[in-house]
Design a protein around this motif. Structure first.
Motif, PDB file in Angstrom:
ATOM      1  N   GLN A  18      42.861  26.048  34.351  1.00 14.05           N
ATOM      2  CA  GLN A  18      44.400  25.949  34.155  1.00 14.05           C
ATOM      3  C   GLN A  18      44.926  26.876  33.391  1.00 14.05           C
ATOM      4  OE1 GLN A  18      45.137  24.188  36.880  1.00 14.05           O
ATOM      5  NE2 GLN A  18      46.778  22.878  35.859  1.00 14.05           N
ATOM      6  N   ARG A  19      44.076  27.188  32.157  1.00 17.16           N
ATOM      7  CA  ARG A  19      44.681  28.055  31.256  1.00 17.16           C
ATOM      8  C   ARG A  19      44.660  29.530  31.633  1.00 17.16           C
ATOM      9  NH1 ARG A  19      42.551  24.157  27.212  1.00 17.16           N
ATOM     10  NH2 ARG A  19      40.574  25.145  27.569  1.00 17.16           N
ATOM     11  N   LYS A  20      43.527  29.649  32.735  1.00 16.93           N
ATOM     12  CA  LYS A  20      43.246  30.949  33.103  1.00 16.93           C
ATOM     13  C   LYS A  20      44.231  31.536  34.161  1.00 16.93           C
ATOM     14  CE  LYS A  20      39.310  33.784  34.908  1.00 16.93           C
ATOM     15  NZ  LYS A  20      37.748  33.760  35.341  1.00 16.93           N
ATOM     16  N   ARG A  21      44.926  30.274  34.696  1.00 16.26           N
ATOM     17  CA  ARG A  21      45.802  30.566  35.771  1.00 16.26           C
ATOM     18  C   ARG A  21      47.303  30.729  35.252  1.00 16.26           C
ATOM     19  NH1 ARG A  21      45.391  29.081  41.189  1.00 16.26           N
ATOM     20  NH2 ARG A  21      43.472  28.544  41.952  1.00 16.26           N
ATOM     21  N   GLY A  22      47.367  30.203  33.842  1.00 16.37           N
ATOM     22  CA  GLY A  22      48.605  30.289  33.222  1.00 16.37           C
ATOM     23  C   GLY A  22      49.387  28.882  33.680  1.00 16.37           C
ATOM     24  N   ALA A  23      48.620  27.730  34.091  1.00 13.48           N
ATOM     25  CA  ALA A  23      48.875  26.710  34.270  1.00 13.48           C
ATOM     26  C   ALA A  23      48.980  25.621  33.127  1.00 13.48           C
ATOM     27  CB  ALA A  23      48.458  26.114  35.604  1.00 13.48           C
ATOM     28  N   ASP A  24      49.421  24.283  33.275  1.00  6.93           N
ATOM     29  CA  ASP A  24      49.388  23.392  32.203  1.00  6.93           C
ATOM     30  C   ASP A  24      47.843  22.610  32.160  1.00  6.93           C
ATOM     31  OD1 ASP A  24      49.639  21.648  30.327  1.00  6.93           O
ATOM     32  OD2 ASP A  24      51.602  20.591  31.282  1.00  6.93           O
ATOM     33  N   PRO A  25      47.230  22.779  31.158  1.00  9.55           N
ATOM     34  CA  PRO A  25      45.943  22.021  31.169  1.00  9.55           C
ATOM     35  C   PRO A  25      46.145  20.566  31.025  1.00  9.55           C
ATOM     36  CG  PRO A  25      46.465  23.271  29.181  1.00  9.55           C
ATOM     37  CD  PRO A  25      47.473  23.677  30.010  1.00  9.55           C
ATOM     38  N   GLU A  26      47.206  20.160  30.448  1.00  7.38           N
ATOM     39  CA  GLU A  26      47.609  18.765  30.389  1.00  7.38           C
ATOM     40  C   GLU A  26      47.442  18.207  31.606  1.00  7.38           C
ATOM     41  OE1 GLU A  26      50.854  17.574  27.784  1.00  7.38           O
ATOM     42  OE2 GLU A  26      50.049  18.776  26.384  1.00  7.38           O
ATOM     43  N   GLU A  27      47.735  18.922  32.747  1.00  7.96           N
ATOM     44  CA  GLU A  27      47.571  18.217  34.217  1.00  7.96           C
ATOM     45  C   GLU A  27      46.206  17.569  34.496  1.00  7.96           C
ATOM     46  OE1 GLU A  27      49.925  17.764  36.278  1.00  7.96           O
ATOM     47  OE2 GLU A  27      51.334  19.297  35.991  1.00  7.96           O
TER      48      GLU A  27
END
Length: 419
Positions: A18-27
């Motif tokens: 998620q971090r690599k995508r720039g997305a929210d890891p809290e998902e």
């Protein structure tokens, strides 16, 4: 759909993706929490059901007050079991919703970052800007290949007619793509372009890109933006055998995209339009073969670009620019002289088992057990290619040289201005 068991065993891998995508890891944490709630609700339900079954056996042996007490408890349990069953259903729905918000696990080799953080793998051919360079719209209009004005009159902005040799160029290119695909073991397909919601959702197109899709509310059907959708759904709910060799299809279809959010971008010509035609490769394969199959699809795309005699480059798309289903994606970008830059013509994505989990497409593994297949897709030709073909093969007198591979389809070597 992500592998829920793998996420449960190692959620940090999914947080890192998620971090690599720039997305929210809290998902990912939301999925872990929903999974825990679901398992807890299921355990409570199963415990109550076990007690309910046990009481049935006890009642058969009891009498008097004991039996009355057991009957009273049975009545209570019936209500508790019904409530527990409802809680399981809700917890299951919550888990499914949370899991569907997580895109595919990014491949380790994919670059991190956003749209501009791609890695250039190679450049092929020499780029040049002809003197008195004309863009594809000017060329297409002057040569009677393209009519944007009447397209807009008939259907609105970003629609067009391909006319005369323009239509022959596209038909030839798509026919050649099908011929090439067939040589490489793909079964030619003309799939439906209207699909049910489960087909669109199963391929991952109703997530972050849902606003790009045309929806026919009255019929509860979607117009596809790529034949990847019906090709992926072709084997939904099926077991494909051992998958010792990939199962490959090449779909020729019209495609439809709303281009929402692209206001003011590429409004000139046919780079970004609402309707176009495309030949799409699609492969079902053993997950262990997916990376090699991805490279093969890319090589098929490069062969077609070579036949079109176009300079191009291949990029490894960064994680933040991947679609929901893709673990890794390669784009082939052709040189567009009028813009003095490369523009995307093809892409090929390795979706690992993500789509197959959603669509329930399985194969028989070496132990005879059912396991999820890997799916891959790649563009072999599409309307946008005409942009680069016209501009790269334009000549000083305003004519366009037809690539040798397309001459049997077009019937001429050069498309010249009308006298």
């Amino acid at each position: 759909m992500i592998d829920l068991r793998a996420l449960r065993d190692d959620p940090e891998v999914y947080r890192a993706s998620q971090r690599k995508r720039g997305a929210d890891p809290e998902e990912v944490d939301a999925v872990v929490s929903a999974d825990s709630s679901h398992r807890s609700a299921l355990q409570s339900f199963e415990s109550l059901r076990a007690e309910q079954k046990g009481l049935g056996k006890q009642i058969a042996k009891a009498d008097g007050e004991e039996k009355q007490e057991l009957l009273r408890r049975t009545k209570e349990l019936a209500a508790e079991v019904k409530e527990a069953e409802a809680q399981v259903a809700q917890a299951s729905a919550d888990l499914d919703a949370a899991a569907k918000r997580i895109p595919n696990l990014v491949a380790e080799q994919a670059p991190a970052g956003g749209e501009d953080d791609f890695e250039v793998l190679r450049e092929v051919g020499e780029t040049a800007v002809p003197q008195a360079c004309r863009d594809h719209l000017e060329l297409g209009t002057s040569l009677g290949l393209l009519d944007m004005e009447r397209g807009a009159k008939t259907s609105g902005s970003r629609f067009y007619y391909l006319t005369g040799d323009g239509a022959l160029l596209q038909l030839g290119m798509l026919n050649l793509a099908i011929q090439q695909a067939t040589l490489h073991g793909f079964m030619p397909m003309v799939p439906p372009v209207l699909v049910r919601p489960e087909a669109m959702e199963g391929t991952g197109f109703l997530g972050e890109h849902a606003d790009e899709v045309y929806y026919l509310e009255r019929d509860e059907m979607y117009l596809v933006g790529t034949s990847e959708v019906p090709l992926a759904s072709y084997h939904s709910g099926e077991v494909l055998g051992s998958l010792d060799e990939p199962v490959r299809y090449a779909g020729w279809s019209s495609c439809f995209r709303r281009e929402a959010g692209s206001y003011g971008k590429d409004t000139r010509g046919i780079i970004r339009v609402h309707q176009f035609d495309k030949v799409e490769m699609f492969s079902f394969c053993h997950p262990d073969q997916a990376a090699d199959e991805h490279e093969r699809l890319l090589s098929f795309e490069e062969t077609m670009l070579g036949l079109m005699e176009l300079p191009y480059r291949v990029i490894d798309v960064a994680a933040g620019d991947l679609g929901t289903s893709a673990a890794r994606k390669f784009d082939c970008e052709a040189w567009v002289p009028s813009q003095e830059r490369y523009r995307e013509l093809t892409s090929t994505s390795n979706c690992t088992t993500f789509q197959a989990r959603r669509l329930d497409v399985r194969y028989r593994d070496e132990n005879g057990k059912n396991a999820f297949a890997a799916t891959l897709n790649g563009t072999l030709a599409t309307t946008r290619w005409l942009v680069s073909i016209l501009e790269n093969h334009q000549q000083a007198d305003g004519s366009v040289r037809v690539p040798e591979a397309l001459r049997p389809f077009v019937g001429k070597d050069v498309i010249a201005p009308k006298s």
